[in-house]
Design a protein around this motif. Structure first.
Motif, PDB file in Angstrom:
ATOM      1  N   UNK A  23       2.413  -0.997 -10.552  1.00  0.00           N
ATOM      2  CA  UNK A  23       2.808  -0.258 -11.761  1.00  0.00           C
ATOM      3  C   UNK A  23       1.609   0.051 -12.652  1.00  0.00           C
ATOM      4  N   UNK A  24       0.697  -0.916 -12.789  1.00  0.00           N
ATOM      5  CA  UNK A  24      -0.488  -0.713 -13.639  1.00  0.00           C
ATOM      6  C   UNK A  24      -1.319   0.464 -13.132  1.00  0.00           C
ATOM      7  N   UNK A  45       2.616   9.369  11.509  1.00  0.00           N
ATOM      8  CA  UNK A  45       3.634   8.659  10.734  1.00  0.00           C
ATOM      9  C   UNK A  45       3.928   7.229  11.183  1.00  0.00           C
ATOM     10  N   UNK A  46       3.309   6.751  12.271  1.00  0.00           N
ATOM     11  CA  UNK A  46       3.551   5.369  12.677  1.00  0.00           C
ATOM     12  C   UNK A  46       5.038   5.092  12.799  1.00  0.00           C
ATOM     13  N   UNK A  47       5.486   3.972  12.232  1.00  0.00           N
ATOM     14  CA  UNK A  47       6.904   3.610  12.350  1.00  0.00           C
ATOM     15  C   UNK A  47       7.745   4.147  11.190  1.00  0.00           C
ATOM     16  N   UNK A  48       7.208   5.096  10.423  1.00  0.00           N
ATOM     17  CA  UNK A  48       8.016   5.822   9.442  1.00  0.00           C
ATOM     18  C   UNK A  48       8.108   5.200   8.063  1.00  0.00           C
ATOM     19  N   UNK A  49       7.267   4.202   7.776  1.00  0.00           N
ATOM     20  CA  UNK A  49       7.349   3.497   6.499  1.00  0.00           C
ATOM     21  C   UNK A  49       7.174   4.383   5.275  1.00  0.00           C
ATOM     22  N   UNK A  50       6.336   5.422   5.387  1.00  0.00           N
ATOM     23  CA  UNK A  50       6.107   6.322   4.244  1.00  0.00           C
ATOM     24  C   UNK A  50       7.398   7.056   3.871  1.00  0.00           C
ATOM     25  N   UNK A  51       8.169   7.462   4.892  1.00  0.00           N
ATOM     26  CA  UNK A  51       9.427   8.176   4.633  1.00  0.00           C
ATOM     27  C   UNK A  51      10.455   7.248   4.000  1.00  0.00           C
ATOM     28  N   UNK A  52      10.547   6.045   4.544  1.00  0.00           N
ATOM     29  CA  UNK A  52      11.517   5.067   4.029  1.00  0.00           C
ATOM     30  C   UNK A  52      11.225   4.788   2.558  1.00  0.00           C
ATOM     31  N   UNK A  53       9.952   4.588   2.235  1.00  0.00           N
ATOM     32  CA  UNK A  53       9.577   4.265   0.867  1.00  0.00           C
ATOM     33  C   UNK A  53       9.818   5.443  -0.074  1.00  0.00           C
ATOM     34  N   UNK A  54       9.639   6.668   0.424  1.00  0.00           N
ATOM     35  CA  UNK A  54       9.912   7.860  -0.395  1.00  0.00           C
ATOM     36  C   UNK A  54      11.386   7.920  -0.768  1.00  0.00           C
ATOM     37  N   UNK A  59       1.115   4.220  -2.914  1.00  0.00           N
ATOM     38  CA  UNK A  59       0.973   5.652  -2.612  1.00  0.00           C
ATOM     39  C   UNK A  59       2.172   6.443  -3.134  1.00  0.00           C
ATOM     40  N   UNK A  60       3.373   5.930  -2.861  1.00  0.00           N
ATOM     41  CA  UNK A  60       4.597   6.645  -3.249  1.00  0.00           C
ATOM     42  C   UNK A  60       4.765   6.678  -4.772  1.00  0.00           C
ATOM     43  N   UNK A  61       4.484   5.550  -5.432  1.00  0.00           N
ATOM     44  CA  UNK A  61       4.614   5.514  -6.901  1.00  0.00           C
ATOM     45  C   UNK A  61       3.632   6.471  -7.572  1.00  0.00           C
ATOM     46  N   UNK A  62       2.452   6.639  -6.976  1.00  0.00           N
ATOM     47  CA  UNK A  62       1.473   7.558  -7.565  1.00  0.00           C
ATOM     48  C   UNK A  62       1.814   9.013  -7.251  1.00  0.00           C
ATOM     49  N   UNK A  63       2.316   9.266  -6.044  1.00  0.00           N
ATOM     50  CA  UNK A  63       2.631  10.643  -5.642  1.00  0.00           C
ATOM     51  C   UNK A  63       3.939  11.150  -6.252  1.00  0.00           C
ATOM     52  N   UNK A  64       4.908  10.261  -6.456  1.00  0.00           N
ATOM     53  CA  UNK A  64       6.232  10.625  -6.976  1.00  0.00           C
ATOM     54  C   UNK A  64       6.890  11.784  -6.211  1.00  0.00           C
ATOM     55  N   UNK A  65       7.238  11.557  -4.956  1.00  0.00           N
ATOM     56  CA  UNK A  65       7.860  12.642  -4.174  1.00  0.00           C
ATOM     57  C   UNK A  65       9.331  12.822  -4.519  1.00  0.00           C
ATOM     58  N   UNK A  66       9.606  13.479  -5.645  1.00  0.00           N
ATOM     59  CA  UNK A  66      10.981  13.625  -6.127  1.00  0.00           C
ATOM     60  C   UNK A  66      11.789  14.652  -5.336  1.00  0.00           C
ATOM     61  N   UNK A  67      11.129  15.761  -4.994  1.00  0.00           N
ATOM     62  CA  UNK A  67      11.902  16.872  -4.456  1.00  0.00           C
ATOM     63  C   UNK A  67      11.009  17.744  -3.592  1.00  0.00           C
ATOM     64  N   UNK A  68      11.495  18.140  -2.408  1.00  0.00           N
ATOM     65  CA  UNK A  68      10.725  19.045  -1.569  1.00  0.00           C
ATOM     66  C   UNK A  68      10.464  18.473  -0.190  1.00  0.00           C
ATOM     67  N   UNK A  69       9.430  19.004   0.464  1.00  0.00           N
ATOM     68  CA  UNK A  69       9.093  18.597   1.827  1.00  0.00           C
ATOM     69  C   UNK A  69       8.044  17.486   1.795  1.00  0.00           C
ATOM     70  N   UNK A  70       8.351  16.400   2.490  1.00  0.00           N
ATOM     71  CA  UNK A  70       7.418  15.268   2.602  1.00  0.00           C
ATOM     72  C   UNK A  70       6.929  15.208   4.049  1.00  0.00           C
ATOM     73  N   UNK A 107       0.846  -1.200   0.000  1.00  0.00           N
ATOM     74  CA  UNK A 107       0.000   0.000   0.000  1.00  0.00           C
ATOM     75  C   UNK A 107       0.881   1.250   0.000  1.00  0.00           C
ATOM     76  N   UNK A 108       1.946   1.218   0.812  1.00  0.00           N
ATOM     77  CA  UNK A 108       2.867   2.359   0.869  1.00  0.00           C
ATOM     78  C   UNK A 108       3.544   2.556  -0.488  1.00  0.00           C
ATOM     79  N   UNK A 109       3.981   1.441  -1.090  1.00  0.00           N
ATOM     80  CA  UNK A 109       4.634   1.535  -2.407  1.00  0.00           C
ATOM     81  C   UNK A 109       3.704   2.170  -3.438  1.00  0.00           C
TER      82      UNK A 109
END
Length: 406
Positions: free
Chosen positions: A388-389, A165-174, A149-160, A145-147
């Motif tokens: 990916x799809x 944040x729970x155990x920080x999985x969103x940051x790690x995946x970014x 979210x990140x693939x759709x959002x594409x956080x390339x540059x800036x503030x995330x 699920x995290x993957x």
């Protein structure tokens, strides 16, 4: 063990004193800060602990080592577990664990490039979440699920930013996302660019459960991700916003589903409720407006919500949703399969909001509830191809509408 491995690898180079390290002092803390390696004081080094593994004081020695590491590395202050001296822990077992862990190489540059400890940490978080059942979902969002979210959002540059944040999985995946998409940088005007994700994104987080916050700080520390802006207070993001002034380029989150215990009755006149006062019986639309409050003028948010938020008309929720649509903030909704989450069987959706939508007046709905595979008897997951799809469909719809097909 992990930070001792990294420390000792650099310590030996500094001691050898060749090339860039000529004349360096291996006991100078600044040498380690410069290379983003934690400084480990002598009484906390793994080799020293390993030599004491058979002594009855090994539990206290480990706790003292944790204390010493925290004193020398402020980002870990109050984070590391100091529980090994407890009477109920068998000292021979603790010593045996030290000997066993000694056979693993975890923190060298080579081990870090394979993210060995990170993968072990993620594995245990997942197993623990599974064992905890309902409570497990408070700190862990399934990796697929995290993957997505990140693939759709594409956080390339800036503030995330993740305000729950729970155990920080969103940051790690970014950070992993950036490492896997280095082509983006190569195309950037042909400039020689750093391949360190930390040079492109900065992370901001908040967590109300202290144990979970400590897990997050450790999860980020073992990957060298700066967690200085990941804050804890037990009131939580609504009552005590730790990042009042942050305007994020990307918000990525999995807030608690249908939370009825969010102190909404104390916040009736809050400035964040631009689109309507959320009901005190359910925090879903409070979270949405909290995210919007923290988005920069071109910011985008991707987050998980229970399906009920799509259709609910209770206590003004329908009117708030209508205003979000009229304000043209909603970009995409993804209907997810059931059984993805550890803590609930409630069907969930991903919402994507943008303050700078490319497709004005349009919302993409993706029906993905029938995809995925059974990872075990009770738990579903999304495959890499599934992710990916869905992500590609969204990006084509957004960026190349003439090529888009339903």
């Amino acid at each position: 063990k992990y930070i001792s491995d990294a420390f000792e690898e650099l310590y030996n180079k500094l001691k050898e004193g060749k090339g860039d390290y000529e004349g360096a002092d291996p006991e100078d803390k600044n040498e380690y800060v410069a290379e983003k390696v934690f400084y480990v004081p002598p009484s906390a080094r793994w080799t020293w602990l390993q030599g004491r593994a058979k002594l009855p004081t090994i539990g206290k020695d480990i706790d003292d080592a944790m204390d010493a590491i925290e004193k020398d590395n402020p980002s870990l202050k109050g984070v590391l577990p100091k529980v090994f001296a407890q009477e109920k822990l068998d000292k021979a077992t603790v010593g045996g664990l030290v000997d066993m862990v000694s056979t693993a190489t975890l923190g060298t540059k080579e081990a870090q490039s394979k993210d060995l400890l990170g993968r072990v940490f993620e594995y245990f978080l997942g197993e623990f979440a599974l064992a905890e059942g309902k409570k497990g979902g408070q700190f862990y969002t399934p990796e697929s699920v995290v993957k997505l979210l990140v693939e759709m959002l594409e956080p390339y540059e800036g503030r995330v930013f993740d305000p729950c944040c729970g155990s920080g999985g969103m940051f790690v995946q970014s950070e992993k996302f950036i490492k896997h998409h280095q082509d983006y940088y190569k195309k950037n005007n042909g400039k020689k660019l750093s391949l360190n994700p930390a040079d492109y994104i900065s992370i901001y987080g908040q967590e109300s459960n202290q144990t979970t916050w400590r897990l997050a700080k450790m999860n980020l520390a073992i990957r060298g991700i700066d967690s200085s802006n990941v804050k804890w207070n037990n009131e939580g993001s609504f009552l005590n916003d730790a990042h009042k002034d942050v305007k994020a380029d990307y918000i990525i989150a999995n807030p608690p589903f249908n939370d009825s215990d969010w102190s909404g009755e104390l916040l009736q006149k809050d400035a964040r409720w631009v689109y309507g006062v959320p009901p005190s019986s359910n925090a879903n639309f409070a979270w949405i407006q909290h995210f919007l409050f923290h988005l920069s003028t071109n910011g985008t948010a991707g987050f998980v919500l229970s399906n009920a938020a799509l259709t609910s008309t209770i206590s003004g929720e329908g009117e708030i949703r209508q205003k979000l649509v009229d304000a043209d903030l909603i970009e995409c909704i993804v209907n997810l399969p059931t059984q993805l989450f550890y803590n609930t069987g409630i069907p969930a959706t991903l919402w994507f909001l943008s303050k700078a939508k490319k497709r004005k007046g349009k919302i993409l709905f993706i029906e993905a509830s029938k995809i995925g595979f059974m990872a075990d008897k009770t738990q579903k997951a999304l495959s890499i191809d599934d992710i990916q799809t869905i992500a590609n469909t969204f990006h084509i719809w957004k960026n190349e509408p003439n090529k888009y097909e339903d």
